[in-house]
Design an enzyme around this catalytic site. Structure first.
Site, short mmCIF file in Angstrom:
data_model
loop_
_atom_site.label_atom_id
_atom_site.label_comp_id
_atom_site.label_asym_id
_atom_site.label_seq_id
_atom_site.Cartn_x
_atom_site.Cartn_y
_atom_site.Cartn_z
N LYS A 167 47.62 35.50 39.32
CA LYS A 167 48.38 35.07 40.22
C LYS A 167 47.48 35.21 41.65
CE LYS A 167 51.15 39.38 40.83
NZ LYS A 167 52.29 40.06 40.66
N TYR B 67 35.39 45.08 71.63
CA TYR B 67 36.53 44.59 72.64
C TYR B 67 37.11 46.22 73.05
CZ TYR B 67 36.61 39.79 71.14
OH TYR B 67 36.30 38.25 71.10
C1 LIG Z 1 51.89 41.14 39.73
C2 LIG Z 1 52.83 41.27 38.57
C3 LIG Z 1 52.41 41.92 37.38
C4 LIG Z 1 50.84 42.70 37.31
O1 LIG Z 1 50.95 43.79 37.96
P1 LIG Z 1 49.68 44.65 38.20
O2 LIG Z 1 50.10 46.08 38.55
O3 LIG Z 1 48.72 43.97 38.95
O4 LIG Z 1 49.02 44.99 36.72
C5 LIG Z 1 52.91 42.19 36.31
N1 LIG Z 1 54.21 41.53 36.07
C6 LIG Z 1 54.80 41.01 37.23
C7 LIG Z 1 56.28 40.51 37.29
C8 LIG Z 1 54.20 40.61 38.60
O5 LIG Z 1 54.80 40.53 39.61
#
Ligand SMILES: *Cc1c(COP(=O)(O)O)cnc(C)c1O
Length: 383
Positions: A44, A264
């Protein structure tokens, strides 16, 4: 063979190197750890900023066949890059009306509510063919998934699942990065009660942190994300190999006299003649502005503190501890690498590696390498 970085590529303010061989090695680490459970990959948010199609292609070569994204829009590019045998799941499920596109793309929604179950079932019935889905149950995180009461409703009205092939029962751990947290065992106990009601369906429970809990957490399909991308999923656990290196270009070097301000707000004021290097990375590139006056870069292993505020497109380093001719325009300085890890940067910025990775700039020059020794060459060269 591709170089870990291309010294001639001077169109961008920094070079991001993604080591796909390290990514693959991290996948094997998780896969071997959870066997006989299977290891999926969470890709993702463009594979946590590293490029979902490149990452998925590399992991396919390691035999990964299950990929998770969060939103339907993320499957559009990816589906076309994956062979039909590879499964693509949408963690957030589908918003009302998105069913037709999900069917057209051939992706598997994670059904998180009774309304999503009903909409997917209606779409299947209308289509006249069975459609696969994962069912998420809430075991204590209160984010997504059916409650015990809603699962009970489903059990009493099995017709709600008409046309749906449940391929996965899943839930998500809230505290997997804290192995001693009592919520882990509590969530597992709840998940097992749900699983007992769906004995024939494969279970998916563990993220990266969960993969490093004991085998009772693994279920049938583990869903690692961050461990693949090189951050430590559990403090003190097996360290994954670093996957990203970030080197910024020096764009200007100058010496200022005592009492001159920098950046800045002129929040940095030199107490003595000070040598500065301005580099081509700023907060628009995802470098946290909170590191103003706190963070650092590394030049051949020497720490060069950030002087003053981080700008949108640049920041200024105090390089007084280096020899006068140490840096020229075009030279590279390390922002993420052997001297300053992803976990170090996240810690200094008061955030987590996930946020540093997913903020990485789209305008960095990106180099993907599959060469086993690429990053270590890069280290040797800057040493
Ligand atoms: C993002 C996510 C993962 C992966 O999690 P990590 O901590 O990056 O391994 C797995 N399952 C769900 C439902 C997630 O939202």
């Amino acid at each position: 063979m591709s170089l870990a970085f291309a010294p001639h590529d001077i169109s961008a303010g920094a070079v991001l190197t993604v080591d796909l061989s390290a990514l693959r090695s991290n996948y094997r680490l998780v896969r071997d750890r959870v066997r006989p459970a299977e290891a999926a990959a969470v890709v993702k948010a463009d594979a946590y900023g590293l490029g979902a199609t490149r990452v998925a292609s590399a992991l396919l070569k390691e035999g990964c066949r299950h990929f998770f994204v969060a939103q339907l829009c993320e499957t559009r590019d990816l589906r076309a890059h994956l062979p039909s045998a590879a499964q693509l799941y949408v963690l957030n499920g589908l918003l009302p009306g998105a069913e037709a596109e999900a069917i057209a793309l051939g992706v598997i929604p994670v059904l998180n509510s009774l309304a999503q179950v009903e909409a997917w079932s209606a779409a299947a019935v209308q289509l006249g063919r069975r459609l696969p889905a994962a069912l998420q149950v809430d075991t204590g995180m209160s984010r997504l998934g059916l409650s015990a009461g809603e699962v009970e409703q489903l059990r009493r009205h099995p017709a709600m699942l008409d046309g749906i092939d449940l391929v996965l029962l899943m839930s998500h751990l809230a505290c997997a990065d804290e192995p001693a947290h009592t919520a882990n065992a509590d969530q597992l106990a709840v998940f097992r009660q749900f699983a007992a009601q769906f004995p024939a369906i494969r279970r998916s429970f563990a993220n990266s942190g969960g993969a490093f809990l004991d085998t009772t957490y693994h279920g049938d399909l583990v869903r690692p994300g961050i461990a693949l991308y090189g951050a430590d999923p559990v403090p003190g656990a097996v360290r994954p190999r670093p996957v990203v290196q970030l080197d910024a270009r020096v764009i200007q070097v100058r010496t200022i006299t005592a009492n001159t301000g920098v950046g800045y707000g002129l929040t940095f004021r030199a107490s003595a003649p000070t040598r500065l290097a301005t580099i081509g990375v700023g907060y628009a590139d995802g470098w946290p502005r909170g590191l103003s006056g706190r963070g650092a870069a590394y030049v051949r292993g020497v720490r060069a503190p950030i002087a003053g505020r981080i700008s949108m497109d640049s920041m200024t380093l105090d390089i007084s501890s280096l020899p006068d001719d140490a840096l020229r325009a075009g030279d590279l300085v390390e922002l993420i690498g052997p001297n300053q890890t992803l976990d170090d940067v996240a810690g200094d910025a008061g955030t987590i590696p996930y946020e540093i990775l997913t903020s990485l700039s789209r305008r960095y020059a990106r180099i993907y390498t599959e060469d086993e020794t690429a990053l270590s060459n890069r280290v040797a060269r800057s040493a």
